[in-house]
Design a protein around this motif. Structure first.
Motif, PDB file in Angstrom:
ATOM      1  N   GLY A 289     -30.566  -0.650  39.467  1.00 50.14           N
ATOM      2  CA  GLY A 289     -30.607  -2.035  39.904  1.00 50.14           C
ATOM      3  C   GLY A 289     -29.419  -2.378  40.784  1.00 50.14           C
ATOM      4  O   GLY A 289     -28.610  -1.521  41.139  1.00 50.14           O
ATOM      5  N   SER A 290     -29.298  -3.651  41.118  1.00 54.54           N
ATOM      6  CA  SER A 290     -28.261  -4.119  42.037  1.00 54.54           C
ATOM      7  C   SER A 290     -26.978  -4.504  41.302  1.00 54.54           C
ATOM      8  O   SER A 290     -26.956  -4.622  40.075  1.00 54.54           O
ATOM      9  N   ARG A 291     -25.933  -4.748  42.070  1.00 52.70           N
ATOM     10  CA  ARG A 291     -24.673  -5.212  41.490  1.00 52.70           C
ATOM     11  C   ARG A 291     -24.857  -6.567  40.795  1.00 52.70           C
ATOM     12  O   ARG A 291     -24.316  -6.794  39.700  1.00 52.70           O
ATOM     13  N   ASP A 292     -25.619  -7.470  41.416  1.00 53.28           N
ATOM     14  CA  ASP A 292     -25.869  -8.763  40.781  1.00 53.28           C
ATOM     15  C   ASP A 292     -26.633  -8.597  39.477  1.00 53.28           C
ATOM     16  O   ASP A 292     -26.364  -9.300  38.493  1.00 53.28           O
ATOM     17  N   ASN A 293     -27.606  -7.658  39.433  1.00 48.94           N
ATOM     18  CA  ASN A 293     -28.309  -7.367  38.182  1.00 48.94           C
ATOM     19  C   ASN A 293     -27.325  -6.923  37.113  1.00 48.94           C
ATOM     20  O   ASN A 293     -27.432  -7.326  35.948  1.00 48.94           O
ATOM     21  N   GLN A 294     -26.361  -6.079  37.501  1.00 45.87           N
ATOM     22  CA  GLN A 294     -25.382  -5.578  36.536  1.00 45.87           C
ATOM     23  C   GLN A 294     -24.482  -6.697  36.042  1.00 45.87           C
ATOM     24  O   GLN A 294     -24.141  -6.749  34.846  1.00 45.87           O
ATOM     25  N   LYS A 295     -24.088  -7.594  36.921  1.00 45.58           N
ATOM     26  CA  LYS A 295     -23.272  -8.720  36.495  1.00 45.58           C
ATOM     27  C   LYS A 295     -24.026  -9.601  35.500  1.00 45.58           C
ATOM     28  O   LYS A 295     -23.449 -10.092  34.527  1.00 45.58           O
ATOM     29  N   ASP A 296     -25.335  -9.770  35.724  1.00 47.50           N
ATOM     30  CA  ASP A 296     -26.144 -10.536  34.774  1.00 47.50           C
ATOM     31  C   ASP A 296     -26.213  -9.819  33.425  1.00 47.50           C
ATOM     32  O   ASP A 296     -26.148 -10.463  32.366  1.00 47.50           O
ATOM     33  N   LEU A 297     -26.367  -8.502  33.462  1.00 48.24           N
ATOM     34  CA  LEU A 297     -26.390  -7.718  32.217  1.00 48.24           C
ATOM     35  C   LEU A 297     -25.077  -7.886  31.455  1.00 48.24           C
ATOM     36  O   LEU A 297     -25.091  -8.089  30.232  1.00 48.24           O
ATOM     37  N   VAL A 298     -23.965  -7.805  32.150  1.00 47.56           N
ATOM     38  CA  VAL A 298     -22.663  -7.955  31.496  1.00 47.56           C
ATOM     39  C   VAL A 298     -22.548  -9.331  30.850  1.00 47.56           C
ATOM     40  O   VAL A 298     -22.078  -9.464  29.703  1.00 47.56           O
ATOM     41  N   ARG A 299     -22.988 -10.369  31.549  1.00 49.64           N
ATOM     42  CA  ARG A 299     -22.939 -11.715  30.972  1.00 49.64           C
ATOM     43  C   ARG A 299     -23.794 -11.791  29.707  1.00 49.64           C
ATOM     44  O   ARG A 299     -23.406 -12.428  28.724  1.00 49.64           O
ATOM     45  N   ALA A 300     -24.956 -11.145  29.744  1.00 46.77           N
ATOM     46  CA  ALA A 300     -25.822 -11.153  28.556  1.00 46.77           C
ATOM     47  C   ALA A 300     -25.156 -10.431  27.385  1.00 46.77           C
ATOM     48  O   ALA A 300     -25.203 -10.901  26.244  1.00 46.77           O
ATOM     49  N   LEU A 301     -24.536  -9.294  27.667  1.00 44.91           N
ATOM     50  CA  LEU A 301     -23.891  -8.521  26.607  1.00 44.91           C
ATOM     51  C   LEU A 301     -22.698  -9.263  26.011  1.00 44.91           C
ATOM     52  O   LEU A 301     -22.308  -9.016  24.869  1.00 44.91           O
ATOM     53  N   ASN A 302     -22.132 -10.173  26.767  1.00 43.28           N
ATOM     54  CA  ASN A 302     -21.014 -10.965  26.253  1.00 43.28           C
ATOM     55  C   ASN A 302     -21.456 -11.964  25.176  1.00 43.28           C
ATOM     56  O   ASN A 302     -20.620 -12.479  24.437  1.00 43.28           O
ATOM     57  N   VAL A 303     -22.764 -12.215  25.101  1.00 45.73           N
ATOM     58  CA  VAL A 303     -23.224 -13.220  24.137  1.00 45.73           C
ATOM     59  C   VAL A 303     -24.251 -12.697  23.134  1.00 45.73           C
ATOM     60  O   VAL A 303     -24.436 -13.308  22.080  1.00 45.73           O
ATOM     61  N   ASN A 304     -24.942 -11.565  23.427  1.00 46.38           N
ATOM     62  CA  ASN A 304     -26.050 -11.182  22.544  1.00 46.38           C
ATOM     63  C   ASN A 304     -25.674 -10.178  21.463  1.00 46.38           C
ATOM     64  O   ASN A 304     -26.508  -9.844  20.617  1.00 46.38           O
ATOM     65  N   GLY A 305     -24.457  -9.678  21.469  1.00 45.53           N
ATOM     66  CA  GLY A 305     -24.001  -8.816  20.388  1.00 45.53           C
ATOM     67  C   GLY A 305     -24.443  -7.367  20.462  1.00 45.53           C
ATOM     68  O   GLY A 305     -24.101  -6.567  19.585  1.00 45.53           O
ATOM     69  N   ILE A 306     -25.204  -6.982  21.496  1.00 48.79           N
ATOM     70  CA  ILE A 306     -25.633  -5.588  21.625  1.00 48.79           C
ATOM     71  C   ILE A 306     -24.433  -4.699  21.914  1.00 48.79           C
ATOM     72  O   ILE A 306     -23.587  -5.020  22.743  1.00 48.79           O
ATOM     73  N   LYS A 307     -24.372  -3.570  21.223  1.00 47.68           N
ATOM     74  CA  LYS A 307     -23.380  -2.540  21.524  1.00 47.68           C
ATOM     75  C   LYS A 307     -24.123  -1.227  21.788  1.00 47.68           C
ATOM     76  O   LYS A 307     -25.026  -0.864  21.030  1.00 47.68           O
ATOM     77  N   PRO A 308     -23.781  -0.533  22.862  1.00 51.31           N
ATOM     78  CA  PRO A 308     -24.486   0.707  23.190  1.00 51.31           C
ATOM     79  C   PRO A 308     -24.418   1.727  22.052  1.00 51.31           C
ATOM     80  O   PRO A 308     -23.427   1.799  21.316  1.00 51.31           O
TER      81      PRO A 308
END
Length: 339
Positions: A289-308
């Protein structure tokens, strides 16, 4: 004489026995618009293995690994997104910043068309990176560049997943495990397949609702349809390619979405196009995906508690052993490299 840093390079004839540790010149200080990053971790993908093993052609002396996470040591003039000390993670397509995909090959992908992150320090344009999620280790962050973002794009960006949707994930590699986690965090029901009952138990711990051993049940597409009372699933994370796609078409709902991500079963094969047409399903190939997609993913991970999910971590000088472990297919989730 310039300072030296450690890097790994691929030598002819390519293969896991020809990954060579060497010294290269330190890249120095960043110019305008650039950042200097001390690489701390990477993670392995099937694409990386293909390059290192010689299945995917590249140049002699290529530095492998598409994923890189680390710390910014210096910023060049005009860089506003980052500061010294920031934790950052690389992007798979460094020049795809936003919008629809502008590229259909790997000419600009680190570790393939250009040198990757199996080295201690890089100096790159700032847009080659995004911030890491808060509280993530470098190893956890390194899993996002390829696997995490691919799953995110398949379900959220292209799939437009909704609470209550049904998702089928195939196998237990990084993309599929991420997809399970993302789907559950968004209120979906998850069907997981594997040839290992032990791995299916790991999926159960991640919240997967239905577990299918495809070795015991080769007609798993019909089983999924039966478990959904004949409807089929809304989304399929298809990583197998021609060997699994017929069953995925069986499993998908009318009007559903199949994200074609991998070709683990080969590059060519027969596809039941009439059945796909009858399903009126969307079969979409995608690459990360794109850089903007990745930034959105990072924002989501900051709030949803998922850990790889990280199966095992190797040191940089153990990269060949890490690839052999990946080749054996015993891992669940991601294999990481620590510097």
């Amino acid at each position: 004489m310039a300072e030296q840093i450690t890097a790994l390079k691929l030598k002819q004839p390519f293969g896991l026995d020809n990954i060579e540790a060497t010294k290269i010149d330190d890249p120095g200080q960043p110019g305008a618009g650039e950042v200097r990053v001390r690489i701390k971790a990477s993670s392995l993908n099937f694409h990386d293995f293909g390059v290192a093993a010689g299945f995917i052609p590249t140049e002699e002396g290529r530095i492998p690994l598409s994923d890189g996470a680390g710390v910014i040591e210096a910023v060049g003039e005009g860089v506003e997104d980052f500061s010294v000390g920031d934790n950052v993670v690389s992007t798979f397509f460094p020049y795809w910043l936003s919008g629809p995909a502008p590229i259909g090959d790997f000419r600009t992908t680190p570790g393939d068309g250009v040198d990757g992150y199996a080295r201690e320090v890089v100096v790159c344009p700032a847009h080659f990176f995004t911030e890491q999620p808060q509280g993530f280790s470098h190893e956890q962050s390194a899993t996002l560049t390829t696997a995490g973002l691919t799953a995110w794009r398949a379900l959220v960006v292209d799939g437009n997943i909704k609470p209550g949707n049904t998702v089928l994930v195939l196998g237990s590699g990084g993309v599929s495990v991420f997809a399970c986690q993302i789907a559950k965090s968004l209120g979906a029901t998850v069907f997981a397949t594997s040839s290992s009952d032990a791995k299916l138990e790991q999926y159960k711990k991640l919240g997967a609702d239905y577990l299918i051993n495809y070795k015991d049940d080769p007609e798993w597409g019909k089983t999924v349809r039966k478990l959904t009372h004949g409807r089929g699933v809304d989304h399929v994370i298809e990583v197998g390619g021609p060997g699994t796609l017929p069953q995925s078409i069986n499993a998908v709902a009318i009007g559903g979405h199949i994200a074609l991500i991998g070709v683990l079963t080969g590059n060519e094969g027969e596809i039941p196009t009439t059945r796909l047409m009858a399903k009126q399903a969307r079969l979409q190939g995608l690459i990360v995906g794109s850089r903007d997609n990745q930034k959105d993913l990072v924002r989501a991970l900051n709030v949803n508690g998922i850990k790889p999910v990280i199966d095992k971590t190797f040191k940089l000088d153990e990269l060949a052993d890490a690839f052999r472990y990946e080749e054996a297919g015993k891992h669940f989730g991601k294999i990481c490299i620590s510097f």
